[in-house]
Design a protein around this motif. Structure first.
Motif, PDB file in Angstrom:
ATOM      1  N   ASP A  94       8.834  14.477  -3.997  1.00 22.95           N
ATOM      2  CA  ASP A  94       8.668  13.461  -5.218  1.00 22.95           C
ATOM      3  C   ASP A  94       7.727  13.071  -6.409  1.00 22.95           C
ATOM      4  O   ASP A  94       6.978  12.433  -5.852  1.00 22.95           O
ATOM      5  CB  ASP A  94      10.341  13.494  -5.194  1.00 22.95           C
ATOM      6  CG  ASP A  94      10.481  12.264  -4.828  1.00 22.95           C
ATOM      7  OD1 ASP A  94       9.479  11.604  -5.072  1.00 22.95           O
ATOM      8  OD2 ASP A  94      11.540  11.634  -4.301  1.00 22.95           O
ATOM      9  N   GLN A 446      11.655  22.746  -2.135  1.00 23.55           N
ATOM     10  CA  GLN A 446      12.972  22.182  -3.641  1.00 23.55           C
ATOM     11  C   GLN A 446      13.150  23.345  -4.433  1.00 23.55           C
ATOM     12  O   GLN A 446      13.676  22.967  -5.343  1.00 23.55           O
ATOM     13  CB  GLN A 446      11.737  20.611  -4.381  1.00 23.55           C
ATOM     14  CG  GLN A 446      10.259  21.376  -3.972  1.00 23.55           C
ATOM     15  CD  GLN A 446      10.084  19.942  -4.821  1.00 23.55           C
ATOM     16  OE1 GLN A 446       9.805  19.113  -5.623  1.00 23.55           O
ATOM     17  NE2 GLN A 446       8.541  19.867  -4.400  1.00 23.55           N
ATOM     18  N   ARG A 449      16.630  25.526  -3.891  1.00 24.77           N
ATOM     19  CA  ARG A 449      17.278  24.208  -3.073  1.00 24.77           C
ATOM     20  C   ARG A 449      18.966  24.066  -3.748  1.00 24.77           C
ATOM     21  O   ARG A 449      20.164  24.305  -3.480  1.00 24.77           O
ATOM     22  CB  ARG A 449      17.063  22.700  -3.459  1.00 24.77           C
ATOM     23  CG  ARG A 449      18.190  21.127  -2.851  1.00 24.77           C
ATOM     24  CD  ARG A 449      17.186  20.429  -2.398  1.00 24.77           C
ATOM     25  NE  ARG A 449      17.960  19.383  -2.238  1.00 24.77           N
ATOM     26  CZ  ARG A 449      18.001  18.120  -2.208  1.00 24.77           C
ATOM     27  NH1 ARG A 449      17.571  18.093  -3.809  1.00 24.77           N
ATOM     28  NH2 ARG A 449      19.405  17.479  -1.509  1.00 24.77           N
ATOM     29  N   GLY A 480      15.152  16.135  -0.553  1.00 21.40           N
ATOM     30  CA  GLY A 480      14.907  16.681  -1.371  1.00 21.40           C
ATOM     31  C   GLY A 480      14.503  17.812  -1.491  1.00 21.40           C
ATOM     32  O   GLY A 480      14.421  18.989  -1.936  1.00 21.40           O
ATOM     33  N   LYS A 481      14.582  18.621  -0.074  1.00 17.31           N
ATOM     34  CA  LYS A 481      14.493  19.941   0.732  1.00 17.31           C
ATOM     35  C   LYS A 481      15.687  20.556   0.987  1.00 17.31           C
ATOM     36  O   LYS A 481      16.254  20.075   1.832  1.00 17.31           O
ATOM     37  CB  LYS A 481      12.614  19.788   1.742  1.00 17.31           C
ATOM     38  CG  LYS A 481      11.533  18.442   0.756  1.00 17.31           C
ATOM     39  CD  LYS A 481      11.534  19.579   0.282  1.00 17.31           C
ATOM     40  CE  LYS A 481      10.311  18.368  -1.016  1.00 17.31           C
ATOM     41  NZ  LYS A 481       9.679  17.721  -0.618  1.00 17.31           N
TER      42      LYS A 481
END
Ligand code: FAD
Length: 483
Positions: A94, A446, A449, A480-481
């Protein structure tokens, strides 16, 4: 900005971590130099660009394990990366700049190659094309191939459970991994590299890491299944009017060729046109234009090599007679076979060169795919006038790449930002209604998701979150994945 400038700019915790990591890995194994990091901070499609504290490149499982322990102690998130050829932004950090980019590319040794057992144990950074060449040198082959083979690594292929063009016969990566070694979030090493044909000691834990996109553990090595090299192959290019006809041709080829049928890929005329524009030296395999083109690969081992061509000729003559195709040609040499595959493997770059598009990688039950595309493409094009909905790929697996190309007159990037999310939601809703998957082979990363959270089965999602919590309670592995 140099590595030491970057170190000065980092927070106290990060600085302490980087100092210890630099001691552990040495100058070759750690860099915070923005120029060296830059190529690895944007994904292959150019959709995501992130920032990273530094890039670590351990050279062994022990070094990786020590590094992960260090990360756990300092609370540093890790974004694993292989060849960075993934299509879902899974290997891109990120933009906080707090995560460590973990490159597995230097861990690329072959640990053991047992030609007789037809098994190879290699490290995570081993590149797919090198794996093909290594196997071929010993009269063997690794039966999984894809357009990104020059970059994609064993670790990345495992972590995305990659598919490709031979899934029809050999399955995806999951079917080819016999043993696995992975470093867990606390630095422990899970080591199950020695394959057993039968082993019922509880859960098959290696399966947890396959397709988990670096969220449960870091794949450091794997033992892979190899097959004898093919003694003969024939590649056929056929033209058919509709996708329904392509499916009829698939059934015919399955009946006629059986196990010898290795690949069955489809592309519409527009995709072929795009490839021919990208590759000025390439020639269209057929003279006329057709609604759909089909690439069929049929292979034989030594026992069937002499008769393969005759069997293919009979198969195609029967298909003509049954009016299953409009035209077809058969490769007369390896060079011709390769030229046909080059067209297939150039579709992604050609589509990218064509301009902005919203891409999807979907599956529905194989028998429903033609009807799905023929029903939904006009719906999409009517809802977003001027767009073109293009499906291509692995019809034999019920999986196509479904791209919605921007209207030519618009500012493509602005259009993508404005409409992309809504188009994807619309297509994913349709796929779900038809009993399919929003990610057939590229993974969630991402990119999808939120869509997985929106459309995934609640019980399945809850199990996945429990597994994640159990294996990575600090949430440091690829945050975040996926989930
Ligand atoms: C032209 C082209 C065609 C393609 N065609 C296909 C296709 O037909 N079928 C298909 O399935 N894919 C295809 N791909 C996508 C891509 O090649 C695969 O997803 C591949 O598996 C990614 O491997 P990689 O080493 O580049 O992984 P990366 O892109 O670096 O990473 C992919 C994911 O795996 C994680 N990861 C990487 N290495 C490790 C590790 N050692 N341990 C834990 N996690 C790790 C990353 O964090 C990320 O989430 C294509 C790509 C290109 C460029």
């Amino acid at each position: 900005m140099t590595t030491s400038d970057s170190l000065t700019a980092a927070s106290t915790t990060a600085r302490a971590f980087l100092t210890e990591a630099a001691e552990l890995l040495g100058p070759r194994g750690l860099t915070a130099d923005p120029d060296l990091l830059a190529p690895w901070l944007t994904d292959w499609r150019g959709r995501y660009t992130g920032k990273a504290l530094a890039m670590a490149s351990p050279g062994s499982t022990e070094e990786l394990s020590a590094l992960v322990r260090l990360c756990a102690r300092h609370g540093i998130a890790i974004v694993p990366q292989g060849g960075n050829s993934g299509m879902s932004g899974g290997a891109t950090p990120d933009d906080s700049g707090h995560a460590l980019l973990l490159s597995l590319r230097w861990m690329n040794a072959v640990r053991h190659f047992d030609v007789e057992a037809r098994q190879i144990t290699c490290e995570a950074g081993f590149v797919l094309q090198t794996l093909h060449e290594t196997a071929e040198a010993e009269g063997l082959r690794f039966p999984l191939s894809l357009g990104g083979k020059g970059s994609a690594t064993v670790g990345g292929l495992i972590s995305t459970n990659a598919g490709g063009t031979q899934v029809l016969r050999h399955g995806s990566m999951r079917a080819l991994v016999l043993g696995l070694e992975a470093v867990l979030a606390d630095g422990q090493i899970y080591s199950m590299l020695t394959p057993l044909k039968k082993d019922n000691r509880g859960f098959d834990l290696k399966q947890l890491f396959i397709g988990s996109e670096g969220t449960l553990g870091l794949v450091s090595a794997a033992t892979l299944r190899l097959l004898p090299a093919v003694a003969e192959r024939v590649v056929i290019w056929a033209g058919v009017p509709t996708l329904v006809d392509a499916r009829k041709l698939l059934l015919h080829c399955e009946d006629a060729a059986g196990e010898a049928l290795e690949g069955f890929e489809v592309l519409p005329q527009a995709c072929l046109d795009a490839v021919l524009q990208l590759l000025p030296d390439a020639r269209a395999p057929l003279e006329g234009r057709h609604g759909w083109h089909v690439l069929i690969e049929v292979v034989a081992d030594r026992a069937g090599a002499d008769t393969l061509r005759d069997r293919c000729e009979t198969m195609m003559a029967d298909a003509f007679e049954a009016e299953l195709l409009e035209d077809a040609t058969m490769s007369a040499s390896e060079a011709q076979a390769e030229a046909m595959w080059l067209i297939r493997e150039s579709i992604s770059p050609a589509e990218r060169a064509r301009g902005p598009a919203v891409q999807h990688d979907i599956s529905v039950p194989v028998e429903k795919m033609p009807e799905f595309v023929e029903t939904t493409a006009p719906m999409i094009e009517a809802k977003w006038p001027g767009t073109e909905a293009v499906a291509f790929g692995h019809l034999g697996d019920g999986n196509v790449h479904y791209h919605v190309i921007a209207p030519s007159v618009t500012d493509g990037a602005a259009w993508q930002a404005r409409e992309g999310k809504e188009i994807s939601r619309y297509i994913h809703d349709l796929v779900t209604e038809w009993g399919g998957s929003i990610s057939a082979e590229h993974g969630i990363g991402q990119l999808k998701r939120d869509e997985l959270a929106r459309l995934g089965d609640p019980v399945a999602l809850s199990i996945m979150r429990s597994v994640k919590q159990a294996l990575d309670p600090q949430g440091l592995l690829n945050p975040g994945k996926l989930i």
